[in-house]
Motif scaffolding. Structure first.
Motif, PDB file in Angstrom:
ATOM      1  N   LEU A  60     -17.880  -1.932 -12.080  1.00  0.00           N
ATOM      2  CA  LEU A  60     -17.759  -0.489 -12.295  1.00  0.00           C
ATOM      3  C   LEU A  60     -16.322  -0.077 -12.621  1.00  0.00           C
ATOM      4  O   LEU A  60     -16.042   1.096 -12.852  1.00  0.00           O
ATOM      5  CB  LEU A  60     -18.250   0.269 -11.057  1.00  0.00           C
ATOM      6  CG  LEU A  60     -19.746   0.113 -10.719  1.00  0.00           C
ATOM      7  CD1 LEU A  60     -20.078   0.843  -9.416  1.00  0.00           C
ATOM      8  CD2 LEU A  60     -20.621   0.645 -11.859  1.00  0.00           C
ATOM      9  N   GLY A  61     -15.404  -1.038 -12.629  1.00  0.00           N
ATOM     10  CA  GLY A  61     -14.007  -0.701 -12.914  1.00  0.00           C
ATOM     11  C   GLY A  61     -13.373   0.131 -11.808  1.00  0.00           C
ATOM     12  O   GLY A  61     -12.539   1.004 -12.065  1.00  0.00           O
ATOM     13  N   LEU A  62     -13.769  -0.145 -10.556  1.00  0.00           N
ATOM     14  CA  LEU A  62     -13.231   0.594  -9.414  1.00  0.00           C
ATOM     15  C   LEU A  62     -12.246  -0.284  -8.646  1.00  0.00           C
ATOM     16  O   LEU A  62     -12.217  -1.498  -8.820  1.00  0.00           O
ATOM     17  CB  LEU A  62     -14.365   0.997  -8.460  1.00  0.00           C
ATOM     18  CG  LEU A  62     -15.477   1.863  -9.030  1.00  0.00           C
ATOM     19  CD1 LEU A  62     -16.591   2.041  -8.004  1.00  0.00           C
ATOM     20  CD2 LEU A  62     -14.941   3.225  -9.455  1.00  0.00           C
ATOM     21  N   ARG A  63     -11.479   0.327  -7.749  1.00  0.00           N
ATOM     22  CA  ARG A  63     -10.629  -0.431  -6.842  1.00  0.00           C
ATOM     23  C   ARG A  63     -11.497  -0.998  -5.716  1.00  0.00           C
ATOM     24  O   ARG A  63     -12.649  -0.603  -5.548  1.00  0.00           O
ATOM     25  CB  ARG A  63      -9.536   0.479  -6.259  1.00  0.00           C
ATOM     26  CG  ARG A  63      -8.530   0.970  -7.309  1.00  0.00           C
ATOM     27  CD  ARG A  63      -7.543   1.952  -6.690  1.00  0.00           C
ATOM     28  NE  ARG A  63      -8.237   3.109  -6.157  1.00  0.00           N
ATOM     29  CZ  ARG A  63      -7.866   3.776  -5.062  1.00  0.00           C
ATOM     30  NH1 ARG A  63      -6.799   3.397  -4.376  1.00  0.00           N
ATOM     31  NH2 ARG A  63      -8.545   4.820  -4.638  1.00  0.00           N
ATOM     32  N   TYR A  64     -10.924  -1.922  -4.942  1.00  0.00           N
ATOM     33  CA  TYR A  64     -11.664  -2.578  -3.868  1.00  0.00           C
ATOM     34  C   TYR A  64     -10.782  -2.648  -2.634  1.00  0.00           C
ATOM     35  O   TYR A  64      -9.619  -3.049  -2.725  1.00  0.00           O
ATOM     36  CB  TYR A  64     -12.067  -3.993  -4.317  1.00  0.00           C
ATOM     37  CG  TYR A  64     -12.438  -4.908  -3.177  1.00  0.00           C
ATOM     38  CD1 TYR A  64     -13.601  -4.697  -2.449  1.00  0.00           C
ATOM     39  CD2 TYR A  64     -11.615  -5.975  -2.817  1.00  0.00           C
ATOM     40  CE1 TYR A  64     -13.928  -5.529  -1.387  1.00  0.00           C
ATOM     41  CE2 TYR A  64     -11.932  -6.809  -1.761  1.00  0.00           C
ATOM     42  CZ  TYR A  64     -13.094  -6.570  -1.046  1.00  0.00           C
ATOM     43  OH  TYR A  64     -13.412  -7.388   0.009  1.00  0.00           O
ATOM     44  N   LEU A  65     -11.310  -2.229  -1.477  1.00  0.00           N
ATOM     45  CA  LEU A  65     -10.533  -2.307  -0.225  1.00  0.00           C
ATOM     46  C   LEU A  65     -11.287  -3.097   0.833  1.00  0.00           C
ATOM     47  O   LEU A  65     -12.379  -2.707   1.262  1.00  0.00           O
ATOM     48  CB  LEU A  65     -10.224  -0.893   0.299  1.00  0.00           C
ATOM     49  CG  LEU A  65      -9.452  -0.853   1.632  1.00  0.00           C
ATOM     50  CD1 LEU A  65      -8.069  -1.498   1.497  1.00  0.00           C
ATOM     51  CD2 LEU A  65      -9.320   0.585   2.138  1.00  0.00           C
ATOM     52  N   ASP A  66     -10.666  -4.198   1.282  1.00  0.00           N
ATOM     53  CA  ASP A  66     -11.204  -5.061   2.342  1.00  0.00           C
ATOM     54  C   ASP A  66     -10.496  -4.650   3.635  1.00  0.00           C
ATOM     55  O   ASP A  66      -9.383  -5.097   3.906  1.00  0.00           O
ATOM     56  CB  ASP A  66     -10.885  -6.513   1.959  1.00  0.00           C
ATOM     57  CG  ASP A  66     -11.238  -7.513   3.055  1.00  0.00           C
ATOM     58  OD1 ASP A  66     -11.725  -7.097   4.126  1.00  0.00           O
ATOM     59  OD2 ASP A  66     -11.012  -8.713   2.822  1.00  0.00           O
ATOM     60  N   THR A  67     -11.137  -3.780   4.432  1.00  0.00           N
ATOM     61  CA  THR A  67     -10.453  -3.291   5.641  1.00  0.00           C
ATOM     62  C   THR A  67     -10.356  -4.379   6.712  1.00  0.00           C
ATOM     63  O   THR A  67      -9.447  -4.348   7.541  1.00  0.00           O
ATOM     64  CB  THR A  67     -11.150  -2.046   6.235  1.00  0.00           C
ATOM     65  OG1 THR A  67     -12.488  -2.393   6.637  1.00  0.00           O
ATOM     66  CG2 THR A  67     -11.191  -0.906   5.235  1.00  0.00           C
ATOM     67  N   GLY A  68     -11.272  -5.366   6.678  1.00  0.00           N
ATOM     68  CA  GLY A  68     -11.195  -6.476   7.621  1.00  0.00           C
ATOM     69  C   GLY A  68      -9.878  -7.228   7.460  1.00  0.00           C
ATOM     70  O   GLY A  68      -9.293  -7.714   8.434  1.00  0.00           O
ATOM     71  N   ALA A  69      -9.384  -7.319   6.215  1.00  0.00           N
ATOM     72  CA  ALA A  69      -8.120  -8.017   5.961  1.00  0.00           C
ATOM     73  C   ALA A  69      -6.970  -7.325   6.691  1.00  0.00           C
ATOM     74  O   ALA A  69      -6.006  -7.980   7.122  1.00  0.00           O
ATOM     75  CB  ALA A  69      -7.841  -8.086   4.460  1.00  0.00           C
ATOM     76  N   MET A  70      -7.071  -6.001   6.877  1.00  0.00           N
ATOM     77  CA  MET A  70      -6.001  -5.270   7.564  1.00  0.00           C
ATOM     78  C   MET A  70      -6.008  -5.611   9.060  1.00  0.00           C
ATOM     79  O   MET A  70      -4.942  -5.823   9.664  1.00  0.00           O
ATOM     80  CB  MET A  70      -6.163  -3.764   7.340  1.00  0.00           C
ATOM     81  CG  MET A  70      -6.079  -3.403   5.845  1.00  0.00           C
ATOM     82  SD  MET A  70      -6.503  -1.683   5.479  1.00  0.00           S
ATOM     83  CE  MET A  70      -5.021  -0.836   6.041  1.00  0.00           C
ATOM     84  N   TYR A  71      -7.191  -5.669   9.674  1.00  0.00           N
ATOM     85  CA  TYR A  71      -7.267  -6.077  11.091  1.00  0.00           C
ATOM     86  C   TYR A  71      -6.799  -7.521  11.248  1.00  0.00           C
ATOM     87  O   TYR A  71      -6.119  -7.877  12.216  1.00  0.00           O
ATOM     88  CB  TYR A  71      -8.697  -5.895  11.628  1.00  0.00           C
ATOM     89  CG  TYR A  71      -9.046  -4.433  11.802  1.00  0.00           C
ATOM     90  CD1 TYR A  71      -8.701  -3.767  12.973  1.00  0.00           C
ATOM     91  CD2 TYR A  71      -9.658  -3.712  10.780  1.00  0.00           C
ATOM     92  CE1 TYR A  71      -8.968  -2.412  13.128  1.00  0.00           C
ATOM     93  CE2 TYR A  71      -9.940  -2.358  10.924  1.00  0.00           C
ATOM     94  CZ  TYR A  71      -9.585  -1.716  12.101  1.00  0.00           C
ATOM     95  OH  TYR A  71      -9.842  -0.382  12.251  1.00  0.00           O
ATOM     96  N   ARG A  72      -7.175  -8.365  10.281  1.00  0.00           N
ATOM     97  CA  ARG A  72      -6.727  -9.759  10.328  1.00  0.00           C
ATOM     98  C   ARG A  72      -5.206  -9.851  10.174  1.00  0.00           C
ATOM     99  O   ARG A  72      -4.549 -10.674  10.826  1.00  0.00           O
ATOM    100  CB  ARG A  72      -7.414 -10.556   9.212  1.00  0.00           C
ATOM    101  CG  ARG A  72      -8.895 -10.816   9.480  1.00  0.00           C
ATOM    102  CD  ARG A  72      -9.577 -11.463   8.274  1.00  0.00           C
ATOM    103  NE  ARG A  72     -10.985 -11.714   8.517  1.00  0.00           N
ATOM    104  CZ  ARG A  72     -11.467 -12.811   9.080  1.00  0.00           C
ATOM    105  NH1 ARG A  72     -10.636 -13.796   9.423  1.00  0.00           N
ATOM    106  NH2 ARG A  72     -12.745 -12.942   9.290  1.00  0.00           N
ATOM    107  N   ALA A  73      -4.618  -9.009   9.319  1.00  0.00           N
ATOM    108  CA  ALA A  73      -3.169  -9.058   9.084  1.00  0.00           C
ATOM    109  C   ALA A  73      -2.394  -8.649  10.341  1.00  0.00           C
ATOM    110  O   ALA A  73      -1.377  -9.267  10.683  1.00  0.00           O
ATOM    111  CB  ALA A  73      -2.800  -8.150   7.909  1.00  0.00           C
ATOM    112  N   VAL A  74      -2.877  -7.623  11.052  1.00  0.00           N
ATOM    113  CA  VAL A  74      -2.205  -7.221  12.291  1.00  0.00           C
ATOM    114  C   VAL A  74      -2.326  -8.341  13.329  1.00  0.00           C
ATOM    115  O   VAL A  74      -1.367  -8.642  14.059  1.00  0.00           O
ATOM    116  CB  VAL A  74      -2.793  -5.887  12.837  1.00  0.00           C
ATOM    117  CG1 VAL A  74      -2.182  -5.553  14.198  1.00  0.00           C
ATOM    118  CG2 VAL A  74      -2.550  -4.751  11.838  1.00  0.00           C
ATOM    119  N   THR A  75      -3.498  -8.988  13.364  1.00  0.00           N
ATOM    120  CA  THR A  75      -3.697 -10.118  14.290  1.00  0.00           C
ATOM    121  C   THR A  75      -2.713 -11.237  13.981  1.00  0.00           C
ATOM    122  O   THR A  75      -2.072 -11.797  14.879  1.00  0.00           O
ATOM    123  CB  THR A  75      -5.142 -10.653  14.153  1.00  0.00           C
ATOM    124  OG1 THR A  75      -6.046  -9.564  14.302  1.00  0.00           O
ATOM    125  CG2 THR A  75      -5.430 -11.726  15.201  1.00  0.00           C
TER     126      THR A  75
END
Ligand code: ADP
Ligand code: CDP
Length: 219
Positions: free
Chosen positions: A26-41
């Motif tokens: 669809l030509g949209l952006r993509y956000l993986d919020t799990g990656a943010m919790y993993r990054a803080v971990t």
């Protein structure tokens, strides 16, 4: 379509792979919020913090610069300029992430960042556990991807071990069941909230799931 698509679901339901494909088509952006919790971990372990020290971990989280690519063709995340896309997918992080995801002050920090990314120009497909309910309850399309536990375990076993033999299934079962049980103490991602469409992917191929989601977006 230039709106917001919110997708939640348990581990192995197909969120990341399906949402990336939908965003690309669809030509949209993509956000993986799990990656943010993993990054803080990852950062908390890297700094030697006690993961159960909630105020210390929340203070760390608030001070981190998270560089997130929302390009579905090249997703990635950096913490204070360090690329952590590989390190955040290790079993060590998967085992530890629930301790960070159950920290309500970390959640408040990451939810605010996620809302800011979603509000930026251009449509987006955002996926996680609380996107349809907390982060973006006003999204144009809200979906809960589910799959029975055996299907999810077999998918993860193939992904992590290259096979779904008994040994791989046993190892994966322990990881997935423990994480789902811990995660669902803070966010209910197993039952669809009002207005959220449930898509059970247990018996569907990846392509079938992607085309069903595209149909739902088209409606
Ligand atoms: P999640 O982000 O919900 O944890 P993923 O998108 O990482 O799930 O999918 C887990 C694994 O299952 C990946 O290897 C993915 O390619 C595969 N997969 C996704 N959807 C399907 C499907 N419908 N049938 C079989 N395998 C799938
Ligand atoms: O890919 P998988 O479903 O295994 O996990 P993930 O999406 O990378 O999420 C990792 C962890 O982050 C989850 O187990 C939750 O603890 C947490 N998470 C969350 O609490 N809320 C979100 N919106 C996304 C992830």
């Amino acid at each position: 379509f230039r709106g917001v698509i919110a997708v939640d679901g348990p581990s192995g339901s197909g969120k990341s792979s399906v949402c990336r494909a939908v965003a690309r088509r669809l030509g949209l952006r993509y956000l993986d919020t799990g990656a943010m919790y993993r990054a803080v971990t990852w950062a908390a372990i890297d700094r030697g913090l006690d993961l159960d020290d909630q105020p210390a971990v929340a203070a760390l989280s608030r001070g981190l610069t998270l560089g997130i690519s929302t390009d579905p063709a090249a997703p990635g995340i950096a913490v204070d300029g360090v690329d952590v896309d590989g390190p955040i997918r290790t079993p060590k992080i998967s085992e530890s992430v629930s301790a960070i995801a159950t920290n309500l002050d970390v959640r408040a920090d990451l939810i605010a960042r996620q809302r800011a990314i979603i509000a930026d120009d251009g449509g987006i497909v955002a996926e996680g556990r609380d996107i349809t309910t907390v982060v973006a309850p006003d999204a144009d399309v809200r979906l809960l991807l589910t799959a029975d536990e055996n299907a999810r375990i077999a998918r993860r076993a193939r992904e992590l071990h290259g096979t779904a033999d008994q040994e791989a299934l046993k190892a994966t079962h322990a990881q997935i069941a423990t994480r789902d049980a811990r995660d669902s103490t803070v966010v209910d991602f197993l039952v669809a909230a009002d207005g959220v469409v449930t898509l059970d992917t247990s018996a569907l191929t990846f392509e079938q799931v992607v085309s069903t989601v595209l149909q739902i977006v088209d409606e």
